[in-house]
Design an enzyme around this catalytic site. Structure first.
Site, PDB file in Angstrom:
ATOM      1  CG  HIS A   1      -1.832  -1.157   1.333  1.00 43.21           C
ATOM      2  ND1 HIS A   1      -2.387  -1.778   0.247  1.00 43.21           N
ATOM      3  CD2 HIS A   1      -2.291  -1.841   2.414  1.00 43.21           C
ATOM      4  CE1 HIS A   1      -3.143  -2.788   0.652  1.00 43.21           C
ATOM      5  NE2 HIS A   1      -3.097  -2.855   1.956  1.00 43.21           N
TER       6      HIS A   1
ATOM      7  CE  LYS B   1      -2.504  -3.995  11.300  1.00 44.59           C
ATOM      8  NZ  LYS B   1      -3.645  -3.865  10.393  1.00 44.59           N
TER       9      LYS B   1
HETATM   10  C1  BG6 Z   1      -4.894  -4.709   4.522  1.00 41.44           C
HETATM   11  C2  BG6 Z   1      -3.969  -5.128   5.621  1.00 41.44           C
HETATM   12  O1  BG6 Z   1      -4.277  -4.894   3.276  1.00 41.44           O
HETATM   13  O2  BG6 Z   1      -5.215  -3.328   4.677  1.00 41.44           O
HETATM   14  C3  BG6 Z   1      -4.586  -4.846   6.978  1.00 41.44           C
HETATM   15  O3  BG6 Z   1      -3.680  -6.502   5.494  1.00 41.44           O
HETATM   16  C4  BG6 Z   1      -5.048  -3.423   7.079  1.00 41.44           C
HETATM   17  O4  BG6 Z   1      -3.675  -5.156   8.022  1.00 41.44           O
HETATM   18  C5  BG6 Z   1      -5.899  -3.035   5.878  1.00 41.44           C
HETATM   19  O5  BG6 Z   1      -5.790  -3.277   8.272  1.00 41.44           O
HETATM   20  C6  BG6 Z   1      -6.219  -1.562   5.889  1.00 41.44           C
HETATM   21  O6  BG6 Z   1      -7.135  -1.283   4.869  1.00 41.44           O
HETATM   22  P1  BG6 Z   1      -8.122  -0.039   4.957  1.00 41.44           P
HETATM   23  O7  BG6 Z   1      -8.804  -0.028   3.632  1.00 41.44           O
HETATM   24  O8  BG6 Z   1      -9.048  -0.308   6.106  1.00 41.44           O
HETATM   25  O9  BG6 Z   1      -7.268   1.170   5.206  1.00 41.44           O
END
Ligand code: BG6
Length: 482
Positions: free
Chosen positions: A243, A339
């Site tokens: 990401h 987190k």
């Molecule tokens: C996921 C991760 O790809 O993205 C998670 O594995 C994370 O750990 C999540 O919580 C976050 O996604 P979003 O869309 O809620 O920001």
């Protein structure tokens, strides 16, 4: 512009009794149907080892839609959607199991006039992927098909390459759709429009004007029920390799020749190629201990379910990255994710260079108030430019004032969920927002030095912004989102 419906096809969801299918995929498909964006003729086949029948699967789907869909459940629409849902039991450890799936798909193909067009979605743990691909190949189901794969793609460069080799036994690159759901977020896609549709912005988008860039993806949640997965992943594999680097690629890439998928993906690949592999001494890793997040007590990471009592897996990463090209030479990109931080926010902050100071020093203003551009990805998607203005009145005093765009105020519709957009694109065959293999591999190369030499993990209390070493990493600047 009204979007066309994708061509007739069958969507096959492996791992259909799992969480991803219930919380994200089926609600997103229902929402697409609500918006008239499913194919005119389609079928959704759930599959997996669980011994469900069609009625069980529909019931699970219904609870998912009720809880997680963007549109409320409407009886007539639900009945039309549920009619297209069915389930085929196909445990992966049974080599004959795909026979039943093949029969079901052949029948559906004929009914829908889909000409063998189908989309396989692996909503399974990553370890199931090689077997799924092989079973699809053995059953002769791959030819007209596309396959959607969730991140993480491998554990490192070598395993990602191996997965690609396996995928290539059955599929060609244009058939493989690797999802990074952050690219499905409206505000991430808007980075490209903001930059390339506004010449003023694009002209400013380089080392000439930008002092540094911060990309923060903060979460207030912990690892939820995913201890087993997280112990093998950690924040570097879970968030940074995909990401954060994908957002960075959108922020830093050069203008593509067109918005066609391969042109966009070529430019992204180029900029990732120019990102220097992270250096362990420019990376801070942290792990949360017990604390209070948003008013509630939270356990430490080591006390979470299925986490080792002495685990050194990181739940926080801050990194200083560099891009070796003409546009970004010597402009640091600070990445941060974690987190159990104080609240959920994803933001890109572009800090602007200081202007010629003497002009203001002469009138007694030694320091100018901070100015920057912030792209808020979530929540409260939007863009703010904080710039300097003269305070009204005699004399010369400056203040920082915001110019603010927020999706909520400017557009009346609510943004679609990332999975809606990505499922639609996969059904329509558009790979723009999906990862190409070269980008996946390069991203592993970028994080490899830290995976190979992890260094120490520093504790931070849940509900704080990570270890203080993260502040030292960015000093004399300061983290903005918070
Ligand atoms: C996921 C991760 O790809 O993205 C998670 O594995 C994370 O750990 C999540 O919580 C976050 O996604 P979003 O869309 O809620 O920001």
């Amino acid at each position: 512009m009204a979007l066309a419906s994708p061509p007739p096809q069958t969507l096959v969801v492996f791992g259909a009794s799992g969480d991803l299918a219930r919380r994200k995929l089926l609600p997103a498909l229902y929402d697409l149907g609500y918006e008239g964006l499913l194919p005119e003729r389609y079928a959704i086949v759930g599959s997996g080892g669980s011994r469900l029948d069609d009625a069980d699967f529909r019931e699970r789907a219904r609870t998912g839609v009720e809880q997680f869909a963007r549109h409320r459940l409407d009886d007539a629409r639900w009945r039309a959607f549920a009619r297209e849902l069915s389930y085929v039991v196909a445990p992966l450890d049974d080599p004959g199991a795909f026979g039943a799936l093949r029969e079901r798909l052949a029948g559906l193909d004929a009914d829908l006039g889909a000409g063998g067009r189908r989309l396989f979605y692996c909503a399974t743990p990553p370890s199931a992927f090689p077997t799924i691909v092989r079973r699809i190949g053995e059953a002769g189901l791959g030819e007209q098909a596309r396959i959607v794969v969730e991140k993480p793609i491998g554990q490192d460069l070598a395993s990602a390459r191996e997965l690609d080799r396996i995928a290539r036994e059955v599929f060609d690159e244009p058939q493989v759709f690797r999802i990074d759901h952050y690219l499905g977020k409206e505000a991430v896609q808007n980075i490209l429009v903001f930059r390339f549709a506004n010449a003023m912005v694009e002209r400013a988008w380089s080392r000439d004007v930008v002092d540094h860039v911060q990309i923060t993806v903060a979460e207030s949640v912990g690892i939820e029920q995913r201890g087993r997965y997280y112990e093998e992943a950690g924040a570097l594999r879970d968030m940074v390799q995909n990401h954060l680097l994908q957002i960075l690629a959108f922020v830093a890439m050069d203008p593509p020749d067109s918005l066609a998928p391969e042109d966009v993906r070529d430019r992204k690949a180029e900029v990732l190629e120019a990102v220097r592999p992270l250096s362990p001494h420019e990376v801070v890793r942290g792990q949360y201990t017990a604390g209070v997040v948003e008013g509630r007590e939270a356990p430490g990471y080591r006390d979470e379910q299925r986490v080792g009592p002495e685990s050194t897996v990181e739940t926080f990463v801050a990194a200083r990255a560099w891009i070796d090209n003409a546009r970004w030479q010597d402009v640091p990109f600070f990445l941060r994710t974690g987190k159990r931080l104080p609240h959920r926010t994803t933001e890109v902050s572009i800090a602007l260079r200081e202007p010629e100071r003497r002009l203001f020093e002469r009138v007694g203003i030694a320091r100018l108030p901070p100015h920057h551009l912030a792209v808020r990805v979530q929540p409260d998607e939007g863009i703010s430019l904080v710039f300097r203005a003269k305070e009204p009145g005699p004399g010369m005093a400056l203040d920082a004032v915001p110019m603010d765009f927020s999706y909520g105020n400017s557009f009346r519709t609510r943004s679609a969920e990332a999975y809606e957009r990505l499922l639609y694109d996969a059904m329509a065959g558009d790979q723009t927002l999906f990862l190409r293999e070269d980008a996946v591999e390069r991203s592993w190369e970028i994080v490899a030095p830290v995976l190979d030499a992890p260094g120490s993990v520093q504790p931070y209390a849940a509900g704080t912004w990570g270890p203080s070493a993260a502040d030292d990493l960015i000093a004399p600047r300061a983290w903005r989102a918070g």
